[in-house]
Design an enzyme around this catalytic site. Sequence first.
Site, PDB file in Angstrom:
ATOM      1  N   GLU A   1      -3.187  30.980 -25.529  1.00  0.00           N
ATOM      2  CA  GLU A   1      -3.051  29.596 -25.067  1.00  0.00           C
ATOM      3  C   GLU A   1      -2.352  29.468 -23.716  1.00  0.00           C
ATOM      4  O   GLU A   1      -2.342  28.394 -23.139  1.00  0.00           O
ATOM      5  CB  GLU A   1      -2.310  28.762 -26.129  1.00  0.00           C
ATOM      6  CG  GLU A   1      -0.824  29.071 -26.307  1.00  0.00           C
ATOM      7  CD  GLU A   1      -0.538  30.230 -27.260  1.00  0.00           C
ATOM      8  OE1 GLU A   1      -1.454  31.046 -27.490  1.00  0.00           O
ATOM      9  OE2 GLU A   1       0.594  30.327 -27.750  1.00  0.00           O
TER      10      GLU A   1
ATOM     11  N   HIS B   1      -0.645  35.678 -26.750  1.00  0.00           N
ATOM     12  CA  HIS B   1      -0.802  34.217 -26.693  1.00  0.00           C
ATOM     13  C   HIS B   1      -2.007  33.823 -25.836  1.00  0.00           C
ATOM     14  O   HIS B   1      -1.899  33.771 -24.607  1.00  0.00           O
ATOM     15  CB  HIS B   1       0.486  33.582 -26.171  1.00  0.00           C
ATOM     16  CG  HIS B   1       1.590  33.664 -27.162  1.00  0.00           C
ATOM     17  ND1 HIS B   1       1.846  32.678 -28.094  1.00  0.00           N
ATOM     18  CD2 HIS B   1       2.480  34.660 -27.417  1.00  0.00           C
ATOM     19  CE1 HIS B   1       2.849  33.044 -28.869  1.00  0.00           C
ATOM     20  NE2 HIS B   1       3.261  34.239 -28.480  1.00  0.00           N
TER      21      HIS B   1
ATOM     22  N   CYS C   1       0.806  35.024 -33.191  1.00  0.00           N
ATOM     23  CA  CYS C   1       2.174  35.567 -33.161  1.00  0.00           C
ATOM     24  C   CYS C   1       2.836  35.442 -34.546  1.00  0.00           C
ATOM     25  O   CYS C   1       2.446  36.172 -35.449  1.00  0.00           O
ATOM     26  CB  CYS C   1       2.960  34.889 -32.046  1.00  0.00           C
ATOM     27  SG  CYS C   1       4.419  35.806 -31.562  1.00  0.00           S
TER      28      CYS C   1
END
Lengths: 70, 191
Positions: B168, B166, B79
């Site tokens: 994660e 993302h 990001c």
Amino acid sequence: MRPECRQALSAAVHNRRRDDDMEQALGREFRKAGLIYHDYLETMDEVRTHMRKNKMDCWDSAKAILKEKE
Amino acid sequence: MRVFVVDNGGQWTHREWRVLKYLQVETKIVPNTTPFDQLGQVDALVLSGGAPDVASEAGRMGNNGEYIDKADFPILGICAGMHFMANHFGGSTGPAIRAEFSKTRLYVDEADGLFAGLPKEFDVWESHNDEVKNVPERFEVLAHSNTCKVEAMRSIKRPLYALQFHPEVENTDFGMDIFRNFLKQVEEWQK
């Protein structure tokens, strides 16, 4: 280009290490000179703009810019 | 293997750390003001997301530029970490056509490396106001979505990777596999 940025650009060209990208060489000299990241981006942008306009590589552009401003 | 997570103030920095920990990597979160020389012996870095508008507030991204310049190992920007990488190498970022905080369908354009062994399309979680507008020279786009033309990119010359979405967070399908593939790239780089 401010004189201190020009000086750092000149140092980047002269102190270029084997396999150095322009970004790596310029970043090293800017940090050594205590200049801020914004100055780095502006200087790099000037080199890239010159490079695209004149269809050169970035090292030749940096040399040409330095010569122009002598 | 030792992979540090550089904290750019992102809301999910700790999740990046946790995924790496789960993958049995030696890891810790380090402030982005840490000088490169104080990172010690690391095999890779993850540049976390963060709040700064990277195009105008690059100063808030600390020493990310120094890490990118000095690293002779792989780096994954996520990001804001991606936006920083794009600006650093002469690309550009700006407000996204549509700011997103939602699931988006990802279309993989280059199936090797980060996306090895994954489907050609799957859902990922987005949380961003800005996006990469112009990819830097010597970078290639690895994936896109209907709302963002640069969801993933990598340097052609160096082991630098970047993701807009993302990996994660749990809402991203195959997020763990993307991290696992990044770690494989780190192993490959060391050979």
